[in-house]
Write an enzyme that holds these catalytic residues in place. Structure first.
Site, PDB file in Angstrom:
ATOM      1  N   LYS A  90       0.839  -1.204   0.000  1.00  0.00           N
ATOM      2  CA  LYS A  90       0.000   0.000   0.000  1.00  0.00           C
ATOM      3  C   LYS A  90       0.877   1.258   0.000  1.00  0.00           C
ATOM      4  O   LYS A  90       0.606   2.223  -0.718  1.00  0.00           O
ATOM      5  CB  LYS A  90      -0.945  -0.015   1.218  1.00  0.00           C
ATOM      6  CG  LYS A  90      -2.024  -1.099   1.109  1.00  0.00           C
ATOM      7  CD  LYS A  90      -2.821  -1.309   2.392  1.00  0.00           C
ATOM      8  CE  LYS A  90      -3.752  -2.519   2.241  1.00  0.00           C
ATOM      9  NZ  LYS A  90      -4.519  -2.839   3.456  1.00  0.00           N
ATOM     10  N   GLN A 121      -4.693  -1.751   9.813  1.00  0.00           N
ATOM     11  CA  GLN A 121      -4.556  -3.053   9.162  1.00  0.00           C
ATOM     12  C   GLN A 121      -5.054  -4.165  10.090  1.00  0.00           C
ATOM     13  O   GLN A 121      -4.716  -4.212  11.262  1.00  0.00           O
ATOM     14  CB  GLN A 121      -3.078  -3.273   8.783  1.00  0.00           C
ATOM     15  CG  GLN A 121      -2.814  -4.514   7.950  1.00  0.00           C
ATOM     16  CD  GLN A 121      -3.405  -4.447   6.537  1.00  0.00           C
ATOM     17  OE1 GLN A 121      -3.642  -3.385   5.987  1.00  0.00           O
ATOM     18  NE2 GLN A 121      -3.651  -5.611   5.949  1.00  0.00           N
ATOM     19  N   ASP A 136     -11.200   2.291   4.150  1.00  0.00           N
ATOM     20  CA  ASP A 136     -11.434   0.845   4.033  1.00  0.00           C
ATOM     21  C   ASP A 136     -12.927   0.548   3.858  1.00  0.00           C
ATOM     22  O   ASP A 136     -13.304  -0.560   3.472  1.00  0.00           O
ATOM     23  CB  ASP A 136     -10.982   0.126   5.319  1.00  0.00           C
ATOM     24  CG  ASP A 136      -9.610  -0.527   5.171  1.00  0.00           C
ATOM     25  OD1 ASP A 136      -9.257  -0.890   4.035  1.00  0.00           O
ATOM     26  OD2 ASP A 136      -8.923  -0.691   6.197  1.00  0.00           O
TER      27      ASP A 136
HETATM   28  N1  GUN Z   1      -6.495  -7.075   6.188  1.00  0.00           N
HETATM   29  C1  GUN Z   1      -6.736  -7.767   5.038  1.00  0.00           C
HETATM   30  N2  GUN Z   1      -7.343  -6.979   4.139  1.00  0.00           N
HETATM   31  C2  GUN Z   1      -7.479  -5.770   4.707  1.00  0.00           C
HETATM   32  C3  GUN Z   1      -8.023  -4.531   4.266  1.00  0.00           C
HETATM   33  O1  GUN Z   1      -8.529  -4.380   3.149  1.00  0.00           O
HETATM   34  N3  GUN Z   1      -7.961  -3.513   5.148  1.00  0.00           N
HETATM   35  C4  GUN Z   1      -7.441  -3.649   6.383  1.00  0.00           C
HETATM   36  N4  GUN Z   1      -7.448  -2.598   7.187  1.00  0.00           N
HETATM   37  N5  GUN Z   1      -6.937  -4.773   6.833  1.00  0.00           N
HETATM   38  C5  GUN Z   1      -6.946  -5.824   5.990  1.00  0.00           C
END
Ligand code: GUN
Length: 293
Positions: A52, A96, A119
């Site tokens: 990211k 996350q 998200d």
């Molecule tokens: N863990 C796995 N996929 C995601 C996501 O799209 N966002 C977040 N915050 N954690 C994750």
């Protein structure tokens, strides 16, 4: 049979985002700024957050990763969330997942200001989505919609079978595809569904998001169906450098020849999710979902 190339689509959309950032820059506007909080040292989470961060740099966003130790308390994390909620410089942020077991994930998600919830996990955004209001959409379903759009796959009146009812994939996917504009007739299956194989075999579009490697077999798929595979199960492999490989929820080799379209794993849905996060961050920066105060 067409293999849906998530790498190609994500590359095309990435270019569009980068071009928008260039325009903002040229006009002297504020560069979108994304913050990611990473608690603890889960290997997969570190990799995802790393991707990211890299993508932000590539499209021209500002980004920061806040790395907190595994022992961080819920209270300390809530404080960080509150600080980011109130930092006008930050357009959007994510925490996350998964979080260490001593932290209540839902409590953290609900503490995030919905205006910065790129998200799309906050119940306010989920509720806005369900009612058809502008909302930050969760990355995986949003990425799947982008694939369907890119390949101009007809959805109106089609029977779409979604396997899996998670809050971040199956449930929002089923809801979005039933909305105006997509116009699917949707069936959502789960672990208690009776005659699941039969239900899946009636799907014109099948979205496999249950998290069980190679669950969907050829006998469960109608000839000419569109199959979207959300699964990413790591299994040991002696053929890769890392010692593991990824398997989808679909038994690709036997299902693919029956399909009109299918997503591979990896290289299908996966590359799209990070693009959706970037699109949400851009929208947050521009105040497109929630007007800037
Ligand atoms: N863990 C796995 N996929 C995601 C996501 O799209 N966002 C977040 N915050 N954690 C994750």
């Amino acid at each position: 049979m067409t293999i849906i190339d998530g790498k190609e689509v994500s590359a095309a959309l990435k270019k569009e985002i980068a071009a928008e950032v260039e325009k903002i820059k040229a006009a002297g506007g504020k560069i979108p700024y994304l913050v990611a909080i990473l608690v603890g040292d889960d290997g997969a989470s570190q990799t995802y957050v790393g991707h990211k961060e890299k993508m932000c740099a590539e499209v021209g966003f500002r980004s920061t990763v806040l790395r907190l130790p595994a022992e961080t308390t819920e209270e300390q994390l809530l404080k960080e969330v509150d600080r980011l909620n109130n930092d006008d410089d930050v357009d959007g942020f994510i925490v996350q997942l998964p979080l260490p077991k001593h932290i209540d994930e839902q409590k953290i998600i609900e503490a995030i200001d919905p205006r910065k919830d790129v998200d799309g996990f906050h119940p306010e955004n989920a509720g806005r989505m369900v009612t058809g209001l502008p909302a930050f959409l969760p990355a995986t379903p949003d990425g799947i919609l982008a694939l369907l759009r890119y390949y101009k796959i007809e959805t109106a009146g089609k029977h779409c079978v979604v396997i899996g009812r998670s809050n971040i994939v199956g449930r929002p996917m089923a809801n979005l595809l039933s909305q105006k504009g997509w116009d699917c007739t949707v069936t959502m299956c789960h672990s208690r569904t009776k005659d699941l194989a039969k239900v899946v075999a009636s799907g014109d579009i099948v979205i496999a998001a249950l998290g069980k490697a190679e669950f969907v077999t050829a006998d469960m798929v109608k000839p000419g169906a569109v199959v979207i595979d959300v699964g990413i199960t790591r299994v040991p492999s002696d053929k890769t450098k890392s010692g593991w490989k990824l398997l989808g929820d679909v038994k690709y080799d036997e299902v693919a020849p029956k399909c009109s379209y299918i997503t591979p794993v990896p290289g299908g849905v996966g590359p799209m999710t990070i693009i959706s996060l970037m699109q949400n961050t851009l929208k947050a920066g521009k105040g497109e979902i929630y007007p800037k105060k």
